[in-house]
Scaffold this active site. Structure first.
Site, PDB file in Angstrom:
ATOM      1  N   ASP A 211       0.823  -1.201   0.000  1.00  0.00           N
ATOM      2  CA  ASP A 211       0.000   0.000   0.000  1.00  0.00           C
ATOM      3  C   ASP A 211       0.868   1.267   0.000  1.00  0.00           C
ATOM      4  OD1 ASP A 211      -2.824   0.924   0.484  1.00  0.00           O
ATOM      5  OD2 ASP A 211      -1.898   1.854   2.235  1.00  0.00           O
ATOM      6  N   GLU A 275       1.611  -0.560  -5.039  1.00  0.00           N
ATOM      7  CA  GLU A 275       0.610   0.463  -5.349  1.00  0.00           C
ATOM      8  C   GLU A 275       1.337   1.803  -5.303  1.00  0.00           C
ATOM      9  OE1 GLU A 275      -3.331   2.751  -3.710  1.00  0.00           O
ATOM     10  OE2 GLU A 275      -1.613   2.338  -2.459  1.00  0.00           O
TER      11      GLU A 275
HETATM   12  C1  GLC Z   1      -4.255   2.952  -0.566  1.00  0.00           C
HETATM   13  C2  GLC Z   1      -5.467   2.071  -0.445  1.00  0.00           C
HETATM   14  C3  GLC Z   1      -6.620   2.906  -0.005  1.00  0.00           C
HETATM   15  C4  GLC Z   1      -6.282   3.527   1.331  1.00  0.00           C
HETATM   16  C5  GLC Z   1      -4.974   4.299   1.269  1.00  0.00           C
HETATM   17  C6  GLC Z   1      -4.450   4.628   2.637  1.00  0.00           C
HETATM   18  O1  GLC Z   1      -4.383   3.898  -1.569  1.00  0.00           O
HETATM   19  O2  GLC Z   1      -5.711   1.401  -1.650  1.00  0.00           O
HETATM   20  O3  GLC Z   1      -7.816   2.183   0.068  1.00  0.00           O
HETATM   21  O4  GLC Z   1      -7.303   4.397   1.726  1.00  0.00           O
HETATM   22  O5  GLC Z   1      -3.972   3.549   0.648  1.00  0.00           O
HETATM   23  O6  GLC Z   1      -3.978   3.474   3.263  1.00  0.00           O
END
Ligand code: GLC
Length: 553
Positions: A211, A275
């Protein structure tokens, strides 16, 4: 010890061509009738994923959490939330999945913990400068009495990125105030996450979705930002003080070394997918051979439904990943964005995040969006690399854009001063049956209300109907395994079509995927049509919008 995966030769690792199915555990299947999904529910519905033919499952956070950001606010990284089950349930689920030949990836959330994490509870009551406080980004404020935050950074969900503690110091949270950012210059933080990785690897998982992989490292001088932009726009700013900083790569390398060592020692085939909302030119750095195995491709995800733009996004991703020996990934939906069956039904250039609240909702052509989404599925599954499908995408679910505001749960709603509706509309529990409480999601309703249109989109309603979106996905994934995975490099070849500008035609070996983006029918290249997202016309033309797979001998 859970089942281990089979090691594969370099270049042929499973994740390079996998179909990965994302489960958002709150909303997949409710096994204990409390209105929230859970691991027993996932286990009971595993046959659906086996029938669909996926290679791996990515489970969004299932850890103990106050759920102030849907579980991305982790209170304990080595346990399962009571509402989702137990560690034994997790072990049993992983074993079931492995027995069916399906890998399991878990979500790692390293940028921040929940404010309910024991570290943060300790930091709150510890004195300024203490070891407990140094795990987080805690600083004195500005102004005469430190009454102003340390700088002007804003949180992704809205408002200041700083919140004041009782003794007057401030803590940084790039997301919700319940998500304090960790201080990644602290060796204790680094050691902790290595231990967490090892915990889950030893429990049997095959990889990690990481994440906010472009976060973690902050400019130590904490300078003001010139302009406070959203997460997407700030990816374009050079030398941003808290996104995509060079220091993050050293941390990634440390994790990769852990995975590689486990892999070498125990014959596993492990992976990490990032991500990282960064500029496409910066992304390949995250994919160097000693860093992430893969990253999500948000450039492609955000592309408008337009042949030329999509082709360019595909080319960028192929070139970027080839340059560093990685392999591309393709996704159109996830738990953070408006489902693409809806996005593709909106007029071009609609700001879909704003449209959720502002509308006009009658601008949506849902039937058109679904046709385009079905065509896009064939494009996605024909491309070299791996495909990430978000739960419900195989059913052609659209966004539940009409959720009443009093049920909204996403912190974005309140933190934006109720100007952005947030992400609940793609997190509505998915329908399994035509009737019954919550369309088979569970026996006691669902934590977000499902619309009546879900009945006809349920797994039960679509199973066995050859024209359904579910059967299209089942067939496409099976054919992909047989005909596309080893089909070779991609070449664009539009020479078969009359309407070049509205058509993408890609070839890999003897397989061709033709996508008709427009509304006029187009001719298909010679060969056997093995699958099409809409029936061909009696004159043999492919209607629009639609896609077809053709095999030439
Ligand atoms: C990422 C996740 C999202 C979350 C954010 C903070 O973007 O996919 O759902 O709110 O991180 O952890």
């Amino acid at each position: 010890m859970a089942t281990t995966s089979v090691p594969t030769a370099p270049g042929a690792e499973w994740w390079r061509h996998a179909v990965v199915y994302q489960i958002y555990p709150r909303s997949f299947a409710d096994g204990n009738s409390d209105g929230t999904g859970d691991i027993p529910g996932i286990r009971a519905r595993l046959p659906h994923l086996i029938d669909l033919g996926v290679d791996a499952i990515w489970v969004s956070p299932w850890y103990p959490s106050p759920l102030l950001d849907g579980g991305y606010d982790v209170a304990d990284y080595r346990n399962i939330a009571e509402r989702f089950g137990t560690l034994d349930d997790a072990r049993a689920f992983i074993a079931d999945a492995h027995a069916a030949g399906i890998r399991v990836i878990v979500d790692l959330v390293p940028n921040h913990t929940s404010w309910d994490h024991e570290w943060f509870t300790a930091a709150r009551s510890a004195p300024s400068g203490s070891a407990e406080r140094r795990r987080y980004m805690i600083r004195p404020g500005r102004g005469v009495d430190g009454e102003l935050p340390p700088n002007n950074w804003t949180a992704v969900f809205g408002g200041s990125a700083w919140t004041r503690l009782d003794d007057g110091e401030w803590y940084l949270h790039l997301f919700d105030e319940s998500q304090p950012d960790l201080d990644w210059t602290n060796p204790e933080v680094r050691a902790e996450f290595i231990d967490i990785l090892l915990f889950w690897i030893r429990l049997g998982v095959d990889g990690f979705r990481v994440d906010v992989a472009h976060g973690l490292v902050k400019d130590p001088t904490l300078p003001d930002v010139a302009v406070n932009e959203g997460i997407l726009e700030s990816a374009l700013i050079e030398n941003h003080p808290h996104w995509d900083r060079d220091g993050v790569h050293e941390i990634i390398r440390e994790w990769r070394a852990v995975l590689d060592a486990e892999q070498a020692e125990h014959g596993r085939d492990l992976m990490m997918v990032a991500e990282a909302w960064v500029h496409p030119t910066s992304l390949p750095k995250y994919l160097r051979p000693d860093e992430y195995h893969q990253s999500f491709n948000f450039d492609f995800l955000q592309c408008e439904w337009e042949a030329g733009l999509m082709r360019e996004a595909v080319d960028r991703a192929l070139a970027g990943s080839e340059a560093v020996g990685s392999s591309p990934t393709w996704a159109l939906s996830n738990h953070d964005v408006v489902r693409h069956a809806t996005r593709y039904g909106l007029p071009p250039e609609t700001d879909w995040r704003a449209w959720l609240l502002d509308g006009p909702h009658d601008a949506l052509d849902a039937a058109l969006g679904l046709r385009r989404a079905r065509a896009a599925a064939l494009l996605l599954l024909a491309l070299p690399g791996s495909t990430y499908l978000y739960q419900g995408e195989e059913l052609g679910l659209g966004e539940v854009f009409d959720l009443p505001t009093d049920v909204l749960d996403d912190p974005v709603w309140e933190n934006s001063g109720r100007t952005r509706k947030g992400r609940d509309g793609c997190r509505v529990p998915i329908p399994w049956t035509v009737a019954g409480s919550s369309y088979g999601f569970g026996e006691k309703g669902s934590w977000l209300p499902q619309p009546a249109r879900f009945a006809a989109l349920s797994v039960e309603a679509q199973s066995g109907d050859p024209d359904s979106t579910l059967e299209l996905h089942r067939r496409a994934i099976a054919i992909r395994r047989e005909m596309w995975i080893d089909a070779g490099a991609l070449e664009w070849s539009n020479k078969f079509t009359r309407e070049e500008e509205q058509v993408l035609c890609l070839r890999r070996g003897d397989m061709t995927c033709l996508v008709n983006f427009g509304s006029e029918p187009v001719a298909l290249p010679a060969g056997a049509v093995v699958l099409s997202s809409e029936p061909l016309r009696t004159d043999g033309l492919l209607p629009g919008p639609a896609a077809a797979w053709i095999r030439t001998d």
